[in-house]
Design a protein around this motif. Structure first.
Motif, PDB file in Angstrom:
ATOM      1  N   HIS A 129       0.820  -1.219   0.000  1.00 21.09           N
ATOM      2  CA  HIS A 129       0.000   0.000   0.000  1.00 21.09           C
ATOM      3  C   HIS A 129       0.851   1.266   0.000  1.00 21.09           C
ATOM      4  N   TYR A 130       2.035   1.227   0.621  1.00 23.51           N
ATOM      5  CA  TYR A 130       2.936   2.379   0.541  1.00 23.51           C
ATOM      6  C   TYR A 130       3.352   2.608  -0.908  1.00 23.51           C
ATOM      7  N   LEU A 131       3.730   1.518  -1.586  1.00 25.64           N
ATOM      8  CA  LEU A 131       4.157   1.640  -2.979  1.00 25.64           C
ATOM      9  C   LEU A 131       3.012   2.105  -3.868  1.00 25.64           C
ATOM     10  N   ALA A 132       1.838   1.490  -3.674  1.00 27.74           N
ATOM     11  CA  ALA A 132       0.693   1.824  -4.517  1.00 27.74           C
ATOM     12  C   ALA A 132       0.244   3.267  -4.300  1.00 27.74           C
ATOM     13  N   LEU A 133       0.207   3.693  -3.039  1.00 32.23           N
ATOM     14  CA  LEU A 133      -0.206   5.065  -2.744  1.00 32.23           C
ATOM     15  C   LEU A 133       0.818   6.063  -3.273  1.00 32.23           C
ATOM     16  N   GLY A 134       2.099   5.754  -3.107  1.00 34.28           N
ATOM     17  CA  GLY A 134       3.138   6.642  -3.625  1.00 34.28           C
ATOM     18  C   GLY A 134       3.039   6.798  -5.133  1.00 34.28           C
ATOM     19  N   LYS A 135       2.829   5.699  -5.838  1.00 34.19           N
ATOM     20  CA  LYS A 135       2.709   5.762  -7.301  1.00 34.19           C
ATOM     21  C   LYS A 135       1.461   6.525  -7.713  1.00 34.19           C
ATOM     22  N   LEU A 136       0.356   6.287  -7.009  1.00 36.34           N
ATOM     23  CA  LEU A 136      -0.893   6.970  -7.324  1.00 36.34           C
ATOM     24  C   LEU A 136      -0.730   8.489  -7.175  1.00 36.34           C
ATOM     25  N   LEU A 137      -0.138   8.910  -6.073  1.00 38.58           N
ATOM     26  CA  LEU A 137       0.059  10.344  -5.839  1.00 38.58           C
ATOM     27  C   LEU A 137       1.031  10.942  -6.862  1.00 38.58           C
ATOM     28  N   LEU A 138       2.058  10.167  -7.208  1.00 36.54           N
ATOM     29  CA  LEU A 138       3.033  10.637  -8.192  1.00 36.54           C
ATOM     30  C   LEU A 138       2.387  10.816  -9.561  1.00 36.54           C
ATOM     31  N   ASP A 139       1.564   9.860  -9.951  1.00 36.41           N
ATOM     32  CA  ASP A 139       0.873   9.944 -11.244  1.00 36.41           C
ATOM     33  C   ASP A 139      -0.078  11.133 -11.286  1.00 36.41           C
ATOM     34  N   ARG A 140      -0.794  11.351 -10.169  1.00 37.06           N
ATOM     35  CA  ARG A 140      -1.734  12.473 -10.139  1.00 37.06           C
ATOM     36  C   ARG A 140      -0.989  13.809 -10.152  1.00 37.06           C
ATOM     37  N   ALA A 141       0.155  13.862  -9.485  1.00 40.24           N
ATOM     38  CA  ALA A 141       0.948  15.095  -9.494  1.00 40.24           C
ATOM     39  C   ALA A 141       1.417  15.422 -10.907  1.00 40.24           C
ATOM     40  N   ALA A 142       1.831  14.390 -11.647  1.00 39.75           N
ATOM     41  CA  ALA A 142       2.297  14.607 -13.016  1.00 39.75           C
ATOM     42  C   ALA A 142       1.156  15.025 -13.933  1.00 39.75           C
ATOM     43  N   ALA A 143      -0.070  14.608 -13.600  1.00 43.89           N
ATOM     44  CA  ALA A 143      -1.218  14.874 -14.475  1.00 43.89           C
ATOM     45  C   ALA A 143      -1.847  16.247 -14.243  1.00 43.89           C
ATOM     46  N   THR A 144      -1.682  16.810 -13.042  1.00 44.61           N
ATOM     47  CA  THR A 144      -2.347  18.073 -12.743  1.00 44.61           C
ATOM     48  C   THR A 144      -1.562  19.256 -13.280  1.00 44.61           C
ATOM     49  N   GLU A 145      -2.282  20.324 -13.638  1.00 46.47           N
ATOM     50  CA  GLU A 145      -1.649  21.553 -14.104  1.00 46.47           C
ATOM     51  C   GLU A 145      -1.618  22.625 -13.017  1.00 46.47           C
ATOM     52  N   ASP A 146      -2.193  22.306 -11.862  1.00 49.45           N
ATOM     53  CA  ASP A 146      -2.189  23.224 -10.724  1.00 49.45           C
ATOM     54  C   ASP A 146      -0.849  23.084  -9.991  1.00 49.45           C
ATOM     55  N   ALA A 147      -0.026  24.125 -10.036  1.00 51.74           N
ATOM     56  CA  ALA A 147       1.322  24.047  -9.481  1.00 51.74           C
ATOM     57  C   ALA A 147       1.317  23.758  -7.977  1.00 51.74           C
ATOM     58  N   ALA A 148       0.415  24.406  -7.248  1.00 53.83           N
ATOM     59  CA  ALA A 148       0.354  24.208  -5.799  1.00 53.83           C
ATOM     60  C   ALA A 148      -0.065  22.782  -5.456  1.00 53.83           C
ATOM     61  N   GLN A 149      -1.086  22.288  -6.164  1.00 58.91           N
ATOM     62  CA  GLN A 149      -1.539  20.920  -5.919  1.00 58.91           C
ATOM     63  C   GLN A 149      -0.464  19.919  -6.320  1.00 58.91           C
ATOM     64  N   GLN A 150       0.220  20.192  -7.413  1.00 60.11           N
ATOM     65  CA  GLN A 150       1.285  19.300  -7.860  1.00 60.11           C
ATOM     66  C   GLN A 150       2.377  19.182  -6.803  1.00 60.11           C
ATOM     67  N   VAL A 176      13.962   3.725  -5.752  1.00 61.22           N
ATOM     68  CA  VAL A 176      13.780   3.931  -7.188  1.00 61.22           C
ATOM     69  C   VAL A 176      12.551   4.794  -7.447  1.00 61.22           C
ATOM     70  N   ARG A 177      11.469   4.524  -6.727  1.00 56.25           N
ATOM     71  CA  ARG A 177      10.266   5.350  -6.888  1.00 56.25           C
ATOM     72  C   ARG A 177      10.535   6.797  -6.478  1.00 56.25           C
ATOM     73  N   ARG A 178      11.336   6.972  -5.433  1.00 54.97           N
ATOM     74  CA  ARG A 178      11.673   8.341  -5.026  1.00 54.97           C
ATOM     75  C   ARG A 178      12.577   9.001  -6.078  1.00 54.97           C
ATOM     76  N   GLY A 179      13.434   8.193  -6.702  1.00 52.13           N
ATOM     77  CA  GLY A 179      14.233   8.724  -7.796  1.00 52.13           C
ATOM     78  C   GLY A 179      13.362   9.182  -8.949  1.00 52.13           C
ATOM     79  N   ASN A 180      12.336   8.380  -9.265  1.00 53.59           N
ATOM     80  CA  ASN A 180      11.392   8.778 -10.321  1.00 53.59           C
ATOM     81  C   ASN A 180      10.701  10.094  -9.975  1.00 53.59           C
ATOM     82  N   LEU A 181      10.353  10.240  -8.708  1.00 56.09           N
ATOM     83  CA  LEU A 181       9.679  11.461  -8.258  1.00 56.09           C
ATOM     84  C   LEU A 181      10.574  12.684  -8.477  1.00 56.09           C
TER      85      LEU A 181
END
Length: 387
Positions: A129-150, A176-181
């Protein structure tokens, strides 16, 4: 139970998005009996709501949870019968819910995030769940155009992955996931100084990952990408990619990136013979990558075709370059089609094929953004001025 089914879950005004807050606030402290009841509510709510036309919207959105709810109910019952540890069982049930197809949709990410957070609260050692949640948040951050939310999502993802890494210090996936971030942050950085600092941070995490799993070619590829794109160091990137290819010779990501590195090195030398050799080797690697990726990823295949086309042009093989760009055009993203049409127009012009050059240029003009049209119109004048 009937009251909750009829008057809580199906109401369009409530919507299933409110389920995320419910899960975050309450699910971590619920026992298995309530989980079973909750699963039953999710399972039955669509059928009850279908009897009332004004509730069909909520019904349709809930219907996707039927299978997951059935799995959750079965898991809760099995846990009760066999006396499985309650907290572990709850995390397992939530894991099954998260894998339901409905919750994999991008618009449902707040609910999925709430479920992962509930699982972590329920059982802090729920590593997946740590990995899945981290990836989910990372994907959403990359998808949003709101700088503050990102920024907020990136920071939250980093915190989740850091906590997971502390709990599993030998697992290479967390660094590795943190490196991707940090790589994503580096690519979006507004200044060269910030880009360099974030790139170094990404490299630190990738190096932690490779220290734990030195035989992982993907991590070597990631480090090579940082060296090429962030630090503009093709020689160091080349060295890292040779290590990756030695580990996995049939890796299209490594071969495609190797093509990029060799093309960049070709642009950086003034020695004509060396330049020709580098472009030729780039062509070879792009062709191997295209063969290996096949049709499994049109987006990736298009990227390799674009690199191959540029290399063929540098080698002066214009007929083959035209064939390549036609293949790229067939699978190009809509926003890239005008670029391929422009390149085909230029190549046809160089071969003195004015008729086809103008045809490609006309299509480019129809597809190009408004700010790109002046340059295309200038190109048309150049083509028309040719004898």
């Amino acid at each position: 139970l009937a009251h909750q089914i009829a008057f809580l879950m199906p109401f369009p005004s409530v919507r299933i998005n409110n389920l995320g807050q419910f899960l975050g606030d309450h699910l971590a402290i619920l026992d298995l009996h309530y989980l079973a009841t909750f699963a039953l509510i999710l399972l039955l709510a669509p059928f009850v709501a279908d009897q009332k036309p004004d509730r069909l919207t909520a019904s349709n959105r809930l219907a996707g949870l039927k299978n997951a709810a059935a799995l959750a109910l079965a898991a809760a019952a099995a846990a009760a019968v066999y006396g499985t540890n309650m907290k572990w069982s709850k995390a397992g049930i939530l894991d099954k819910l998260c894998k339901e197809e409905y919750l994999q949709r991008p618009e449902q990410w707040p609910i999925t995030a709430a479920i992962h957070e509930a699982a972590i609260q329920s059982w802090p050692r729920a590593d997946s769940h740590y990995l899945a949640l981290g990836k989910l948040l990372l994907d959403r951050a990359a998808a949003t155009e709101d700088a503050a939310q990102q920024k907020a999502l990136f920071l939250k993802a980093d915190g989740v992955l850091e906590t997971g890494g502390i709990r599993k210090p030998l697992d290479p996936v967390f660094p590795v996931r943190r490196g991707n971030l940090y790589l994503k942050l580096a690519l979006a950085a507004p200044t060269a100084e910030q880009k360099t600092a974030l790139g170094r941070k990404a490299m630190e995490f990738y190096q932690q990952g490779i220290a734990r799993d030195p035989g992982n070619p993907t991590i070597w590829n990631n480090m090579a990408y940082v060296q090429l794109v962030v630090f503009n160091a093709p020689d160091e990137s080349h060295r890292l990619l040779l290590r990756s290819v030695a580990l996995h010779a049939a890796s299209h990501p490594a071969l495609g990136l190797l093509g990029d590195v060799l093309f960049r090195k070709g642009l950086g030398t003034t020695n004509a013979a060396e330049q020709k050799t580098l472009f030729a080797h780039a062509v070879t690697n792009y062709q191997r990558a295209i063969t290996l990726v096949g049709n499994s990823s049109p987006e990736t295949r298009y990227k390799y075709l674009a690199g191959l086309g540029k290399s063929l042009v540098k080698l002066g093989d214009l007929p083959q370059a035209i064939t390549n760009y036609q293949n790229a055009l067939a699978i190009s993203p809509p926003a890239e089609r005008w670029r391929n049409e422009e390149m085909l127009a230029r190549l046809r012009t160089d071969l003195n094929d004015k008729t086809n050059a103008l045809a490609h240029l006309q299509r480019a003009l129809e597809l190009a953004p408004e700010d790109k049209r002046p340059n295309l119109l200038n190109l048309r004048q150049e083509i028309l001025a040719r004898p």
